[in-house]
Design an enzyme around this catalytic site. Sequence first.
Site, PDB file in Angstrom:
ATOM      1  N   GLU A 150     -12.994 -15.269  32.077  1.00 55.96           N
ATOM      2  CA  GLU A 150     -11.849 -14.349  31.985  1.00 55.96           C
ATOM      3  C   GLU A 150     -12.156 -13.050  31.234  1.00 55.96           C
ATOM      4  O   GLU A 150     -11.462 -12.681  30.292  1.00 55.96           O
ATOM      5  CB  GLU A 150     -10.653 -15.089  31.349  1.00 55.96           C
ATOM      6  CG  GLU A 150     -10.269 -16.319  32.166  1.00 55.96           C
ATOM      7  CD  GLU A 150      -9.176 -17.178  31.519  1.00 55.96           C
ATOM      8  OE1 GLU A 150      -8.744 -16.876  30.406  1.00 55.96           O
ATOM      9  OE2 GLU A 150      -8.771 -18.166  32.150  1.00 55.96           O
ATOM     10  N   ASN A 193     -16.496 -17.133  35.401  1.00 57.42           N
ATOM     11  CA  ASN A 193     -15.305 -17.835  35.891  1.00 57.42           C
ATOM     12  C   ASN A 193     -14.058 -17.006  35.572  1.00 57.42           C
ATOM     13  O   ASN A 193     -13.973 -16.386  34.506  1.00 57.42           O
ATOM     14  CB  ASN A 193     -15.246 -19.189  35.147  1.00 57.42           C
ATOM     15  CG  ASN A 193     -14.276 -20.187  35.726  1.00 57.42           C
ATOM     16  OD1 ASN A 193     -14.314 -20.480  36.929  1.00 57.42           O
ATOM     17  ND2 ASN A 193     -13.416 -20.749  34.892  1.00 57.42           N
ATOM     18  N   HIS A 230      -5.758 -21.114  40.319  1.00 57.22           N
ATOM     19  CA  HIS A 230      -4.418 -21.542  39.887  1.00 57.22           C
ATOM     20  C   HIS A 230      -3.431 -20.814  40.801  1.00 57.22           C
ATOM     21  O   HIS A 230      -3.131 -19.634  40.600  1.00 57.22           O
ATOM     22  CB  HIS A 230      -4.180 -21.180  38.421  1.00 57.22           C
ATOM     23  CG  HIS A 230      -5.066 -21.930  37.474  1.00 57.22           C
ATOM     24  ND1 HIS A 230      -4.967 -23.302  37.316  1.00 57.22           N
ATOM     25  CD2 HIS A 230      -6.071 -21.529  36.658  1.00 57.22           C
ATOM     26  CE1 HIS A 230      -5.870 -23.706  36.429  1.00 57.22           C
ATOM     27  NE2 HIS A 230      -6.553 -22.651  36.017  1.00 57.22           N
ATOM     28  N   GLU A 258     -10.704 -24.662  39.156  1.00 58.79           N
ATOM     29  CA  GLU A 258      -9.540 -25.162  38.396  1.00 58.79           C
ATOM     30  C   GLU A 258      -8.314 -25.287  39.304  1.00 58.79           C
ATOM     31  O   GLU A 258      -7.191 -24.956  38.902  1.00 58.79           O
ATOM     32  CB  GLU A 258      -9.221 -24.231  37.204  1.00 58.79           C
ATOM     33  CG  GLU A 258     -10.432 -23.926  36.339  1.00 58.79           C
ATOM     34  CD  GLU A 258     -10.121 -23.130  35.069  1.00 58.79           C
ATOM     35  OE1 GLU A 258      -8.933 -22.959  34.735  1.00 58.79           O
ATOM     36  OE2 GLU A 258     -11.085 -22.686  34.421  1.00 58.79           O
ATOM     37  N   ASP A 260      -5.049 -25.794  41.149  1.00 62.67           N
ATOM     38  CA  ASP A 260      -3.734 -26.440  41.195  1.00 62.67           C
ATOM     39  C   ASP A 260      -2.791 -25.474  41.904  1.00 62.67           C
ATOM     40  O   ASP A 260      -3.072 -24.279  41.995  1.00 62.67           O
ATOM     41  CB  ASP A 260      -3.202 -26.890  39.817  1.00 62.67           C
ATOM     42  CG  ASP A 260      -3.230 -25.829  38.733  1.00 62.67           C
ATOM     43  OD1 ASP A 260      -3.227 -24.618  39.061  1.00 62.67           O
ATOM     44  OD2 ASP A 260      -3.235 -26.200  37.545  1.00 62.67           O
TER      45      ASP A 260
END
Length: 347
Positions: A150, A193, A230, A258, A260
């Site tokens: 990030e 990432n 996400h 990650e 979801d």
Amino acid sequence: MKFATASAVLLAASAVSAAATQKPLRDLAKAKDIYIGVAIGNGNLGDAKYTEIMKREFNFITPENSMKWEAIEPKPAEFHFAQGDEIVAVAKAQKAEVRGHTLTWHSQLAPWVNSATWTKENLTAAIERHIRATVGYYSDDLTHWDVVNEVHEDDGTPRQSIFYKTFGNVADYVELSFREARKHTTKAKLYINDYNLEGQNVSKSDATYQLVKKLKNKGVPIHGVGLQAHLLVGQVPTNMQATIEKFASLGVDVALTELDIRMEQPFTAEKLAQQGNDYEAVFRACLAVKRCVGITLWGITDKYSWIPGVFPTEGSALVWDENYAAKPAYDGIVRALTTKATKPKSR
Ligand SMILES: *[C@@H]1O[C@H](CO)[C@@H](O)[C@H](O)[C@H]1NC(C)=O
Ligand SMILES: *[C@@H]1O[C@H](CO)[C@@H](O)[C@H](O)[C@H]1NC(C)=O
């Protein structure tokens, strides 16, 4: 969930969920030449239903919190590896690979790093010490590391972290993190990432693309780009496959790290069905690109998901519900992983 017959015996068996009636996801994923991973929280390992699904379905594990800077080095040069060790042991027991997560990150950073006064020289030394100790300690065990996490804001500008503010740019602290990590592992693929890189925010994914390109041109040992994924129900970016291809064209692997897919609460049958199609679309986007190496879900069950804690009106983002029943999302993943089309070969 499909009931083949109404016989009481079969009904009882199939009530265990569709998951029990067919090959586990890890077998289906392997046949398609990708891994399927999951983020695991140490605190949930005492939950038998949780560990049963973890063992059955996944061949790749990311520690949800226990390898972050605040967990590993909460005080200067004081290292705590016990919780990370627990994740490594769990993974070994089920022949799963482990992704280290994460080294240089502004969040869940040990407070002493954020509160100290730094020069470029002594922050370099602190980053190098942290990476040397952590990557070195796990060098035999881990196959992937999220080295930096990030580094950009949503509009593609540098994130105003202690690292950025001290170095005056993003590239220098990112480069030094990768170079230091490479000194202490030859086994792990080293990743950058971030979230919102899947195609929905062109300025942010372009900033990451340009950074990776620059680092590759300088010979910095960077092997992969992690798209956190996400996502929101009904809003899987339609250009996701193209975005994965664009990163892969830099000569790096791509992973969805990650995943979801959250929704406004309360959930409905319609939203859960849409979510099933969304999970299917995400898996298909990865399967269509030869350098998309795997997909990690950010948890097993809605019971322990991070989403309601951060987005209070949203939830139901994962593949198993709060009672461990497989949702339509599970069937969506199976549809993608059992489609006739095979993944383009050779990396
Ligand atoms: C880094 O060096 C500066 C200048 O010597 C000093 O003021 C600062 O306290 C040092 N930071 C740490 C964490 O040692
Ligand atoms: C994309 O970035 C802008 C800032 O440039 C931000 O306002 C917006 O919320 C971002 N969109 C997504 C989907 O994250």
